[in-house]
Design a protein around this motif. Structure first.
Motif, PDB file in Angstrom:
ATOM      1  N   THR A 239       8.089   4.686   1.669  1.00  0.00           N
ATOM      2  CA  THR A 239       7.451   3.805   2.658  1.00  0.00           C
ATOM      3  C   THR A 239       7.594   4.476   4.016  1.00  0.00           C
ATOM      4  O   THR A 239       8.552   5.220   4.250  1.00  0.00           O
ATOM      5  CB  THR A 239       8.116   2.416   2.698  1.00  0.00           C
ATOM      6  OG1 THR A 239       9.489   2.567   3.034  1.00  0.00           O
ATOM      7  CG2 THR A 239       7.996   1.724   1.343  1.00  0.00           C
TER       8      THR A 239
ATOM      9  N   THR B  57       6.523   2.930   7.480  1.00  0.00           N
ATOM     10  CA  THR B  57       6.727   2.211   8.746  1.00  0.00           C
ATOM     11  C   THR B  57       8.213   2.082   9.071  1.00  0.00           C
ATOM     12  O   THR B  57       8.599   2.190  10.228  1.00  0.00           O
ATOM     13  CB  THR B  57       6.079   0.807   8.716  1.00  0.00           C
ATOM     14  OG1 THR B  57       6.341   0.193   7.463  1.00  0.00           O
ATOM     15  CG2 THR B  57       4.581   0.907   8.881  1.00  0.00           C
TER      16      THR B  57
ATOM     17  N   GLN C  19       1.039   2.381   8.628  1.00  0.00           N
ATOM     18  CA  GLN C  19       0.789   1.029   8.108  1.00  0.00           C
ATOM     19  C   GLN C  19      -0.193   1.086   6.933  1.00  0.00           C
ATOM     20  O   GLN C  19       0.002   0.419   5.917  1.00  0.00           O
ATOM     21  CB  GLN C  19       0.230   0.099   9.195  1.00  0.00           C
ATOM     22  CG  GLN C  19       1.264  -0.493  10.146  1.00  0.00           C
ATOM     23  CD  GLN C  19       1.767   0.530  11.159  1.00  0.00           C
ATOM     24  OE1 GLN C  19       1.100   1.522  11.428  1.00  0.00           O
ATOM     25  NE2 GLN C  19       2.948   0.302  11.702  1.00  0.00           N
TER      26      GLN C  19
ATOM     27  N   ASP D 224       1.537   2.328   3.841  1.00  0.00           N
ATOM     28  CA  ASP D 224       2.414   1.358   3.184  1.00  0.00           C
ATOM     29  C   ASP D 224       1.610   0.279   2.462  1.00  0.00           C
ATOM     30  O   ASP D 224       2.001  -0.210   1.398  1.00  0.00           O
ATOM     31  CB  ASP D 224       3.372   0.725   4.200  1.00  0.00           C
ATOM     32  CG  ASP D 224       4.453   1.711   4.623  1.00  0.00           C
ATOM     33  OD1 ASP D 224       4.447   2.859   4.137  1.00  0.00           O
ATOM     34  OD2 ASP D 224       5.299   1.332   5.450  1.00  0.00           O
ATOM     35  N   GLN D 225       0.464  -0.058   3.048  1.00  0.00           N
ATOM     36  CA  GLN D 225      -0.404  -1.048   2.408  1.00  0.00           C
ATOM     37  C   GLN D 225      -1.040  -0.458   1.138  1.00  0.00           C
ATOM     38  O   GLN D 225      -1.143  -1.126   0.113  1.00  0.00           O
ATOM     39  CB  GLN D 225      -1.492  -1.470   3.402  1.00  0.00           C
ATOM     40  CG  GLN D 225      -2.098  -2.808   3.072  1.00  0.00           C
ATOM     41  CD  GLN D 225      -3.207  -3.203   4.035  1.00  0.00           C
ATOM     42  OE1 GLN D 225      -3.442  -2.531   5.044  1.00  0.00           O
ATOM     43  NE2 GLN D 225      -3.898  -4.286   3.722  1.00  0.00           N
TER      44      GLN D 225
ATOM     45  N   ALA E  47       1.596  -0.092  -1.637  1.00  0.00           N
ATOM     46  CA  ALA E  47       1.937  -1.420  -2.169  1.00  0.00           C
ATOM     47  C   ALA E  47       0.970  -1.753  -3.304  1.00  0.00           C
ATOM     48  O   ALA E  47       1.364  -2.257  -4.357  1.00  0.00           O
ATOM     49  CB  ALA E  47       1.860  -2.482  -1.074  1.00  0.00           C
TER      50      ALA E  47
ATOM     51  N   ASN F 217       9.202  -2.354   1.687  1.00  0.00           N
ATOM     52  CA  ASN F 217       7.760  -2.571   1.845  1.00  0.00           C
ATOM     53  C   ASN F 217       7.348  -4.012   1.576  1.00  0.00           C
ATOM     54  O   ASN F 217       6.196  -4.292   1.243  1.00  0.00           O
ATOM     55  CB  ASN F 217       6.989  -1.624   0.915  1.00  0.00           C
ATOM     56  CG  ASN F 217       5.597  -1.328   1.442  1.00  0.00           C
ATOM     57  OD1 ASN F 217       5.362  -1.420   2.654  1.00  0.00           O
ATOM     58  ND2 ASN F 217       4.673  -1.012   0.569  1.00  0.00           N
TER      59      ASN F 217
ATOM     60  N   THR G  32       6.615  -6.406   3.445  1.00  0.00           N
ATOM     61  CA  THR G  32       5.503  -6.885   4.275  1.00  0.00           C
ATOM     62  C   THR G  32       4.178  -6.806   3.521  1.00  0.00           C
ATOM     63  O   THR G  32       3.360  -7.720   3.584  1.00  0.00           O
ATOM     64  CB  THR G  32       5.379  -6.025   5.556  1.00  0.00           C
ATOM     65  OG1 THR G  32       6.683  -5.849   6.087  1.00  0.00           O
ATOM     66  CG2 THR G  32       4.445  -6.652   6.563  1.00  0.00           C
ATOM     67  N   TYR G  33       3.976  -5.683   2.825  1.00  0.00           N
ATOM     68  CA  TYR G  33       2.699  -5.506   2.132  1.00  0.00           C
ATOM     69  C   TYR G  33       2.753  -5.935   0.666  1.00  0.00           C
ATOM     70  O   TYR G  33       1.716  -6.198   0.057  1.00  0.00           O
ATOM     71  CB  TYR G  33       2.233  -4.048   2.255  1.00  0.00           C
ATOM     72  CG  TYR G  33       1.942  -3.686   3.687  1.00  0.00           C
ATOM     73  CD1 TYR G  33       0.860  -4.270   4.360  1.00  0.00           C
ATOM     74  CD2 TYR G  33       2.758  -2.813   4.394  1.00  0.00           C
ATOM     75  CE1 TYR G  33       0.598  -3.970   5.690  1.00  0.00           C
ATOM     76  CE2 TYR G  33       2.497  -2.502   5.721  1.00  0.00           C
ATOM     77  CZ  TYR G  33       1.425  -3.092   6.361  1.00  0.00           C
ATOM     78  OH  TYR G  33       1.164  -2.805   7.671  1.00  0.00           O
TER      79      TYR G  33
END
Lengths: 349, 349
Positions: free
Chosen positions: A86, A88, A164, A167-168, A171, A224, A226-227
Motif C-alpha cells: 500500500t 498512501t 491513492q 491503493d484503490q 484493493a 488499506n 480506507t479502500y
C-alpha cells in the motif's frame, strides 16, 4: 557501479539484491534479524564500502516507522524508496521526517511467491512484472530517474500512478480476491473429508490464494482499510441480497450474470482484450513422461500453445489437459495428435 | 448391445450418447427442441428400434417434472436415471409417480465444460471423472447394477452417496465457490480499465468460474437452497466480522489463518494428501514454439511434470512458467535447462 542498501532481507528485498548483483552493482543487505541479513548478503555477494546512493525499504510499513529516521541520518544524500503493497501510508510516514519527502518515492513491484525468506529469493522475480511507482509533488526529478533505473535494471515494467489511485486499484484487483478466497476457504474448515474428496478445479482455483501469509495480509488489509471497507460493504450487500432472493430464480440469475460481466471486464493476456482461443482437451495417462511426450508432439506440429490447464480426478491416475491455441493451430494439432494415437477431442467449431 | 434413450440433447446428454455409441450401444436422443435432438442423433449414429432398457434424463430438474410421467408410460420396464447437479429434488419428483421409485436412481457426473450444446459434446467427457450415484431404499438392485454399468462404460468413477449428503457436499465444494467467484467478479463491473490492467493471477484464478452459465446456476442454487443458505449465512457472518474488526490486526490475521486452514483441508492430486512438489520457475519469451521447446527439453531430461501454471504480464511479451516436479526431478531438470541456456531459477532447497 552503484551502491544500493536494501533494508529488509526477505523474499522481495533479497530478490532485488540478487537482480542488482547480477548486473554488477554493489548491494548491502540489512535486516532486524542479523542471521537473515547475513544469509541474504552471502547470496548477493560482498557489500562494497561507502555510502549508498539508493536505499530500498523492503519491509512492511509498520517496520518502516521504526527505521526511517535512522536510515535517513545514515545516508542523507541517498535516494529512498519502499516496496510495500500500500502506498498512501508510507507517504504519510515519510512526511513526518523533515527533508525526506524530496528524496523519497513509493513503489510497488507486483511480484511475489507463495513462500517467503531470502532462501526463496530469485533474481528473475521481477522479470516482465508490473512495478508501480507513486511519486508525490515533493519527489525530486533525480529520485524518479533512480526509480526508473532500478525497475529497468531488474527487468520490471514501470507504471506511474498516484498513491491513492494505486491503493484503490490494489484493493479491488488484489486485496478483494484475497478476501474472497479466504472467505470461501474459511467454510471448508472441519468439512467432512468425503465431501472435500469431491473438490474439483473450481474450488481449487477459487481458493488458491487463501494459502497466503496471514501476518503479511493482516497488515496489508489494515493499512488499506480506507479502500477495502467500501468493497466489503458491497460484498455484504450482495450476500444479503442473495439470501433474501434465493427463492426467486430470476434474481439469482441476475446475480450470476453480474459476475459474468465482471469476469469479462478483466483484460486478457498482455493486458489487451481477451483473445479468442480454441480449447483442445486431451486425456493423458498420469505416468512419467506423458506431458513431455505431448509437448514433444506440439513442437513437431509447430503450433504455439497460448495457455494450458491440468485437471486431475480423485483416486484415479488419468488427467485431462486442456490446451489453448489459435483456431488454426488447434486444427493442426488435433489432426497431428489423433494420427499419433492421442486421446484428443476433435475440433468441431 | 443395449438400447439407451437419452432425454435431453445438451452437452452432458450428447456426451453420454457419444461415449455409449463408441462402445456399440444403440442410442436414441430426445429433446424438447427437435433440431437439437436431430443434431445429437446425427452425432451418435442411428437409433435402433424397440424399447429402451435404460432412460437417462439429461435435463434440469425443472424440466424433469414435465416429462417424467410420459417417459415412464413410454418405457415402464426401463431403468431411469437423471444427471442433475442436485439430487434430493429429483427423488421428490420421482416419488410422485407411482411405481417409478423402484426403477429410478439419481446420479451426478462431476464433469462439464465452460460451453454447452450437443456440438460441444465429447465422448471422453467422463473419462476418469467422479460420477456419484444416490439410490434410495426403494431403488431395485438391478437398477443400481445398470447405473454401475453405465458409469464404467463411459469411463467414469462411481461414488455411492446418500442424496442429502450429496447435496450438502456439492453446496460446499461446488456451489459455494461459484457464489464466491461471482461475488468477487460482481465488484469488478464498471471498474476503471487502468485498475483492471493490474489484475494478476490471483484475481484471474479467484474469478475463473464466475463466467459460468447464469440460467443453469440460478436453477442449481434455487434447487439446493436448503444446503446453500446456511453457507451464505456463514459467509455473511465472516464479512460482518471482518468489517467490525478491520482495525484489529490480530483479528484480521485470524481471519486469513482460517482461510489457510480451510485451503489446506482440500485434498491434493489423486484425492490423497497434498504431495510435496518442488516448484521450478522458468522465464520464457512469449513467441511461437517456446513452450513446446521447453517441454521438448523436459522429455529429453526424462522428468515427470506433476503440474504447471503460466503467468503473463500485462503489455509485455514474456511469461513465467512454473513447473511442479518431485525434488529429484526438479534438480535434474534445473541443471539440464540451465546448461541449454534457459532462464531457470536454481534449486536451493
Amino acid at each position: 557501479m552503484k551502491k544500493v542498501r536494501i533494508v529488509g532481507s526477505g523474499l522481495v528485498g533479497t530478490s532485488i539484491g540478487l537482480a542488482l548483483a547480477g548486473h554488477n552493482h554493489g548491494v548491502e543487505m540489512a535486516d532486524i534479524d542479523a542471521p537473515r541479513a547475513a544469509l541474504a548478503q552471502k547470496l548477493v555477494g560482498i557489500a562494497p564500502p561507502g555510502k549508498a546512493e539508493l536505499t530500498i525499504f523492503a519491509i512492511p510499513t509498520s517496520s518502516l516507522e521504526q527505521v526511517i529516521d535512522n536510515e535517513y541520518q545514515l545516508n542523507p544524500k541517498s535516494t529512498f524508496i519502499d516496496i510495500a503493497s500500500t502506498k498512501t501510508k508510507s507517504n504519510l510516514l515519510v512526511a513526518t521526517v523533515a527533508g525526506l519527502s524530496q528524496r523519497f518515492c513509493g513503489t510497488h513491484p507486483m511480484a511475489g511467491r507463495e513462500i517467503g525468506g531470502p532462501e526463496s529469493a530469485r533474481a528473475d522475480l521481477f522479470q516482465g512484472r508490473p512495478w508501480i511507482y507513486t511519486p508525490t509533488p515533493a519527489t525530486a526529478e533525480d529520485v524518479i530517474e533512480e526509480v526508473l533505473w532500478l525497475i529497468a535494471t531488474v527487468g520490471g515494467q514501470a507504471f506511474l500512478m498516484d498513491a491513492q489511485a494505486h491503493d484503490q486499484a490494489v484493493a479491488l484487483v488484489s486485496h478483494l480476491p484475497q478476501i474472497g478466497a479466504s472467505l470461501v476457504a474459511h467454510l471448508l474448515q472441519g468439512a467432512k473429508p468425503e465431501f472435500l474428496a469431491l473438490a474439483g478445479q473450481g474450488l481449487r482455483d477459487t481458493t488458491r490464494i487463501a494459502g497466503s501469509d496471514a501476518l503479511m495480509w493482516s497488515e496489508i488489509i489494515s493499512d488499506n482499510k480506507t479502500y477495502i471497507l467500501p468493497l466489503l460493504l458491497e460484498l455484504n450487500d450482495h450476500i444479503t441480497g442473495l439470501i433474501a432472493t434465493i427463492d426467486e430464480k430470476q434474481e439469482v440469475q441476475k446475480f450470476i450474470e453480474g459476475g459474468n460481466k465482471g469476469r469479462q471486464a478483466i483484460p486478457g493476456k498482455h493486458g489487451g482484450v481477451v483473445r479468442s482461443y480454441h480449447f483442445l482437451p486431451i486425456v493423458i495417462e498420469d505416468k512419467p513422461g506423458q506431458l513431455a511426450a505431448l509437448f514433444h508432439e506440439c513442437a513437431e506440429a509447430k503450433v504455439n500453445i497460448e495457455d494450458l490447464s491440468i485437471e486431475h480426478s480423485p483416486g484415479q491416475f488419468t488427467g485431462l489437459i486442456t490446451l489453448a491455441l489459435s483456431h488454426n493451430d488447434a486444427s493442426i494439432l488435433a489432426s497431428h495428435l489423433s494420427s499419433r494415437g492421442w486421446s484428443v477431442h476433435e475440433v468441431r467449431k
